[in-house]
Enzyme design. Structure first.
Site, mmCIF file in Angstrom:
data_model
loop_
_atom_site.group_PDB
_atom_site.id
_atom_site.type_symbol
_atom_site.label_atom_id
_atom_site.label_comp_id
_atom_site.label_asym_id
_atom_site.label_seq_id
_atom_site.Cartn_x
_atom_site.Cartn_y
_atom_site.Cartn_z
ATOM 1 N N CYS A 196 0.812 -1.624 0.184
ATOM 2 C CA CYS A 196 0.182 -0.022 -0.249
ATOM 3 C C CYS A 196 0.492 1.274 0.093
ATOM 4 O O CYS A 196 1.934 1.412 0.600
ATOM 5 C CB CYS A 196 -0.535 -0.269 1.211
ATOM 6 S SG CYS A 196 -2.198 -1.196 1.642
ATOM 7 N N GLU A 205 9.254 -13.967 -12.072
ATOM 8 C CA GLU A 205 8.305 -12.890 -11.243
ATOM 9 C C GLU A 205 7.673 -12.331 -12.798
ATOM 10 O O GLU A 205 6.474 -11.290 -12.002
ATOM 11 C CB GLU A 205 9.147 -12.020 -10.836
ATOM 12 C CG GLU A 205 9.785 -12.101 -9.347
ATOM 13 C CD GLU A 205 10.786 -11.020 -8.784
ATOM 14 O OE1 GLU A 205 12.038 -10.399 -9.236
ATOM 15 O OE2 GLU A 205 10.032 -10.022 -8.141
ATOM 16 N N HIS A 261 20.699 -34.916 -8.882
ATOM 17 C CA HIS A 261 19.528 -36.099 -7.496
ATOM 18 C C HIS A 261 18.333 -35.117 -7.453
ATOM 19 O O HIS A 261 17.159 -35.874 -6.194
ATOM 20 C CB HIS A 261 20.747 -35.144 -6.446
ATOM 21 C CG HIS A 261 21.905 -35.450 -5.923
ATOM 22 N ND1 HIS A 261 22.380 -36.815 -5.659
ATOM 23 C CD2 HIS A 261 22.693 -34.576 -6.325
ATOM 24 C CE1 HIS A 261 23.682 -36.609 -5.782
ATOM 25 N NE2 HIS A 261 24.023 -35.347 -6.244
ATOM 26 N N ARG A 320 5.130 0.401 -5.506
ATOM 27 C CA ARG A 320 5.537 -0.608 -5.414
ATOM 28 C C ARG A 320 4.273 -1.690 -5.436
ATOM 29 O O ARG A 320 3.356 -2.843 -4.176
ATOM 30 C CB ARG A 320 4.602 0.221 -3.609
ATOM 31 C CG ARG A 320 5.433 1.650 -3.389
ATOM 32 C CD ARG A 320 4.741 2.201 -1.966
ATOM 33 N NE ARG A 320 4.484 1.732 -1.051
ATOM 34 C CZ ARG A 320 5.516 1.802 -0.251
ATOM 35 N NH1 ARG A 320 6.413 2.844 0.418
ATOM 36 N NH2 ARG A 320 5.255 1.509 0.973
ATOM 37 N N GLU A 337 18.881 -16.383 -8.800
ATOM 38 C CA GLU A 337 18.405 -14.381 -8.891
ATOM 39 C C GLU A 337 17.963 -14.872 -10.606
ATOM 40 O O GLU A 337 16.752 -14.241 -10.386
ATOM 41 C CB GLU A 337 20.122 -13.368 -8.870
ATOM 42 C CG GLU A 337 17.964 -12.516 -9.036
ATOM 43 C CD GLU A 337 17.949 -11.491 -8.261
ATOM 44 O OE1 GLU A 337 17.179 -12.636 -7.618
ATOM 45 O OE2 GLU A 337 17.862 -10.635 -8.778
ATOM 46 N N LYS A 380 6.442 -3.436 -4.500
ATOM 47 C CA LYS A 380 8.029 -3.354 -4.301
ATOM 48 C C LYS A 380 8.881 -3.418 -2.719
ATOM 49 O O LYS A 380 9.689 -4.183 -2.497
ATOM 50 C CB LYS A 380 8.384 -2.288 -4.712
ATOM 51 C CG LYS A 380 9.292 -1.421 -4.911
ATOM 52 C CD LYS A 380 10.089 -2.184 -5.555
ATOM 53 C CE LYS A 380 12.080 -1.811 -5.831
ATOM 54 N NZ LYS A 380 13.087 -2.942 -6.212
ATOM 55 N N ASN A 431 -1.487 1.984 6.088
ATOM 56 C CA ASN A 431 -0.895 0.837 5.186
ATOM 57 C C ASN A 431 -0.123 -0.011 6.659
ATOM 58 O O ASN A 431 0.268 0.398 7.699
ATOM 59 C CB ASN A 431 0.722 1.313 4.860
ATOM 60 C CG ASN A 431 0.469 2.356 3.975
ATOM 61 O OD1 ASN A 431 -0.459 2.451 3.039
ATOM 62 N ND2 ASN A 431 1.307 2.619 3.385
ATOM 63 N N GLY A 432 -0.781 -1.450 6.635
ATOM 64 C CA GLY A 432 0.534 -2.523 7.822
ATOM 65 C C GLY A 432 -1.177 -3.237 7.615
ATOM 66 O O GLY A 432 -1.670 -3.449 7.182
ATOM 67 N N TRP A 437 -2.901 -3.188 -1.409
ATOM 68 C CA TRP A 437 -2.581 -3.756 -1.871
ATOM 69 C C TRP A 437 -3.149 -4.700 -1.042
ATOM 70 O O TRP A 437 -2.904 -4.902 0.325
ATOM 71 C CB TRP A 437 -0.360 -3.983 -1.391
ATOM 72 C CG TRP A 437 -0.097 -5.130 -1.965
ATOM 73 C CD1 TRP A 437 -0.296 -5.596 -4.258
ATOM 74 C CD2 TRP A 437 -0.028 -6.107 -1.334
ATOM 75 N NE1 TRP A 437 0.716 -7.051 -3.879
ATOM 76 C CE2 TRP A 437 0.923 -7.224 -1.989
ATOM 77 C CE3 TRP A 437 0.052 -6.962 0.309
ATOM 78 C CZ2 TRP A 437 1.510 -8.639 -1.856
ATOM 79 C CZ3 TRP A 437 0.372 -7.981 0.228
ATOM 80 C CH2 TRP A 437 0.912 -9.157 -0.853
ATOM 81 N N LYS A 486 13.857 -13.778 -11.308
ATOM 82 C CA LYS A 486 13.579 -12.787 -11.904
ATOM 83 C C LYS A 486 12.375 -13.128 -13.047
ATOM 84 O O LYS A 486 11.610 -12.751 -13.321
ATOM 85 C CB LYS A 486 14.675 -11.893 -13.007
ATOM 86 C CG LYS A 486 15.456 -11.153 -12.343
ATOM 87 C CD LYS A 486 15.108 -9.906 -11.678
ATOM 88 C CE LYS A 486 14.625 -10.311 -10.392
ATOM 89 N NZ LYS A 486 15.620 -10.068 -9.061
HETATM 90 C C1 F6R Z 1 12.613 -9.564 -6.374
HETATM 91 C C2 F6R Z 1 12.711 -8.691 -5.149
HETATM 92 C C3 F6R Z 1 12.432 -9.014 -3.854
HETATM 93 C C4 F6R Z 1 13.038 -8.286 -2.528
HETATM 94 C C5 F6R Z 1 12.599 -8.486 -1.656
HETATM 95 C C6 F6R Z 1 13.104 -7.700 -0.163
HETATM 96 O O1 F6R Z 1 13.072 -8.869 -7.484
HETATM 97 O O2 F6R Z 1 12.385 -7.362 -5.234
HETATM 98 O O3 F6R Z 1 12.329 -10.280 -3.324
HETATM 99 O O4 F6R Z 1 14.367 -8.832 -2.055
HETATM 100 O O5 F6R Z 1 11.109 -8.414 -1.247
HETATM 101 O O6 F6R Z 1 12.805 -6.713 -0.479
HETATM 102 P P1 F6R Z 1 13.953 -5.866 0.164
HETATM 103 O O7 F6R Z 1 15.519 -5.875 -0.445
HETATM 104 O O8 F6R Z 1 13.007 -4.089 0.266
HETATM 105 O O9 F6R Z 1 14.484 -5.930 1.604
#
Ligand code: F6R
Length: 615
Positions: free
Chosen positions: A2, A495, A511, A27, A488, A610, A101-102, A75, A492
């Site tokens: 949010c 996501e 395995h 976000r 990673e 985000k 938010n929260g 959100w 990506k």
């Molecule tokens: C993936 C991504 C998330 C963040 C995770 C932690 O692309 O961005 O997996 O890495 O939510 O977020 P931070 O780094 O802000 O604690």
């Protein structure tokens, strides 16, 4: 997650609020809403499911006058995404409007108590409980909004950043924070801006106050900012300078923020190293290491806590620190660490990695580690966020705001910081020779230029991408420093293209996952010429023998793997431990181009946020 925007001033609030919501779109959200106290004194709330643009359409024929307002992107956590559950929420009498938010953990009990007093609820959210509770306390005790919030918030368990409007006080917003960020911008002429991060504020003012947990603040036009703790003590908020530029918040000609941010990486890594690596390129200075030298030299163990992409960076950090500093390192998912009663000793050093500096689980892990007496260091991007403020020391990655939901430049920034940190600690502990230290620092300074060369593969990768859009599953393989790169790369792709993907240490494939390999399953292998190269070649042979289609990331000029792979992407050579800084780039580009080919909204993938400020 949010987003919150607020404005009190002499200008019309609505355009400022809408623009602010757009700045917060990155976000992640599913509905949006706005509340203003109109010129006729009415409190107008408008909400809609979907994008901010849908909200604008919904508001077209409405009264959007007024110079005080609050706005929100939601959100969904409690209650489906629809306009009833969107914020702001009216109080029962319609006098107050609130955004939140929260998560309110005891909302069921609070709601039951309020319903017994005949207060009707209009939404399924936990948030609406707050506005009903505040108004109930306000009216039954004849308090003003600020006093009522002080009483009400004592009954609330959970995380919140809230902002409330009272129709009776059209020049004021009252807001409060507990475990969810809130920033107040101090504008010209006694006006105030409010937001959940600095991005909606940056174009109006560079003077901000980050509220602390337990703060309640009154933003009244032309009056001094009044901040009081939940227990009633007056606070003396520190005014800070933010250095976010407008250019950093816009796409600058790129179709998506993610692509812009991928291409920014060489400059970001230069910015990250600037002032830390000397001009001769042979010495690194980090103030966190100077200030806490003793604790770092004596550390018996380092624990790195993080989530998601930051956790992948942590895995690279572990290898760097263990091999250079000879300190055992444990890498923990913050969400697991915080709940499993971990052993933390006063001579442990805990490093919390978080791009946003606001991730709820990482914040809780920081709290836990501090409580156990460990030195806690933050590795964050967002200046002034909660983690940098709650840790004793830290190193900013300085890569500028990351707007694309899928993290790219923050990941490489985190790896660069961890590399510098490992080298600095190794030097202090004398676990590295002078010669090796200097040659590694020099190599680090060459990384931005090597990243630039890597980015030249973008067109080649774009052409290749269409081949993979059919895939339902993909496998990413790597070893050593490239194993976290495989994780990673897979994350990506998942996501932003919604293709299922798994990252594996290449040797682990036999395995289990080898059973999945057939000609339908693309396999991406990071097979650069490092210490484990020959072993990775064998893993590639194993994939080929099962009819698998291999795309290999290879070191420039390597002919051996070229003959085994269906597609190759060439990378400049570097030392093993810095390879992730280079090798992650083509995998980011691959995920990006595949997602674009599939017509996905790359910057705002479904269901993702985000900044994950709820656990
Ligand atoms: C993936 C991504 C998330 C963040 C995770 C932690 O692309 O961005 O997996 O890495 O939510 O977020 P931070 O780094 O802000 O604690």
């Amino acid at each position: 997650m949010c987003g919150i925007v607020g404005y009190v001033g002499r200008k019309r609030a609505y355009p400022i609020l809408i623009k602010g919501l757009k700045r917060l779109e990155y976000r992640g959200y599913d509905s949006a809403g706005v509340a203003m106290i109109g010129d006729d004194g009415g409190l107008n709330v408008y909400k809609s499911k979907g994008k901010v643009a849908d909200l604008e359409t919904h508001c077209e024929e409405k009264d959007t006058t007024g110079t005080t307002g609050i706005a929100h992107t939601r959100w969904a956590t409690h209650g489906e995404p629809n306009s009833a559950n969107a914020h702001p929420h009216y109080s029962a009498s319609g006098r107050l409007a609130l955004i939140h938010n929260g998560i309110i953990e005891n909302y069921v009990t609070l709601k039951e108590n309020l319903m017994k007093r005949d207060i009707a609820f209009r939404s399924d959210t936990d948030s609406e409980v707050l506005v009903q509770l505040i108004e109930y306390i306000m009216l039954s005790n004849q308090l003003d909004l600020f006093q009522a919030m002080q009483v009400a918030l004592h009954q609330v368990i959970g995380a919140y950043a809230i902002a409330v409007l009272d129709r009776e006080h059209p020049d004021t917003i009252v807001c409060a924070r507990q475990s969810s960020p809130l920033v107040v911008g101090l504008g010209a002429d006694g006006e105030y801006f409010l937001a959940s991060d600095a991005s909606p504020i940056a174009e109006y003012t560079d003077r901000v106050v980050y509220l602390n947990d337990g703060d309640i603040a009154v933003l009244q036009l032309g009056k001094r900012l009044n901040v009081v703790s939940l227990s009633g003590e007056r606070q003396h908020p520190k005014v800070r300078q933010i250095d976010v530029t407008l250019g950093q918040l816009e796409k600058g000609g790129y179709p998506f923020f993610m692509l812009k941010e991928i291409f920014e990486q060489p400059q970001c890594i230069r910015d990250c190293m600037r002032g830390r690596i000397n001009v001769e390129g042979d010495r690194i200075t980090l103030s966190a290491v100077i200030d806490y030298r003793e604790a770092l030299v004596a550390a018996r163990r380092i624990i790195i806590v993080a989530c998601g992409t930051s956790w992948h960076a942590a895995l690279i950090g572990k290898q760097l620190i263990e091999s250079l500093c000879r300190i055992p390192v444990e890498v923990e998912y913050a969400s697991e660490f915080r709940y499993r009663n971990p052993v933390i000793q006063p001579d442990d050093v805990v490093i919390a990695i978080s791009q946003s500096g606001e991730t709820a689980d990482t914040l809780a892990a920081v709290d836990l580690a501090r409580g156990a007496g460990a030195l806690v260091m933050g590795v964050c991007n967002a200046i002034g966020a909660s983690i940098p403020r709650l840790t004793q020391t830290g190193v900013y990655i300085h890569v500028g705001p990351e707007i694309g939901v899928a993290s790219t430049k923050a990941f490489t920034g985190q790896v660069a910081v961890l590399a510098m940190l490992a080298l600095c600690i190794a030097k202090e502990r004398q676990t590295i020779s002078d010669e090796l230290y200097k040659s590694m620092v020099r190599e680090l300074t060459l990384i931005p230029e090597k990243m630039e060369r890597t980015l030249q593969a973008s067109e080649h990768i774009e052409k290749m991408a269409s081949i993979f859009t059919y895939a339902r599953n993909c496998l990413y393989l790597g070893r050593g420093y490239n194993y976290p790169v495989a994780l990673e790369g897979a994350l990506k792709l998942k996501e932003i293209s919604y293709i299922h993907a798994e990252g594996y240490p290449a040797a682990e494939m036999k395995h289990g996952p080898i059973a999945l390999i057939d000609s339908e399953m693309p396999v991406f292998v990071i097979a650069t010429r490092d210490k484990l190269y020959e072993k990775v070649v064998s893993n590639v042979q194993e994939v080929r023998a099962r009819g698998g289609r291999v795309t290999a990331l290879i070191t420039e000029g390597d002919e051996q793997i070229r003959h085994l792979a269906d597609h190759v992407i060439e990378l400049p050579d570097t030392i093993d431990c810095f390879q992730p800084l280079i090798a992650s780039i083509p995998l980011q580009l691959l995920a990006y181009h595949i997602a674009v080919c599939k017509g996905k909204d790359v910057d705002r993938p479904r269901n993702l946020a985000k900044s994950v400020t709820v656990e």
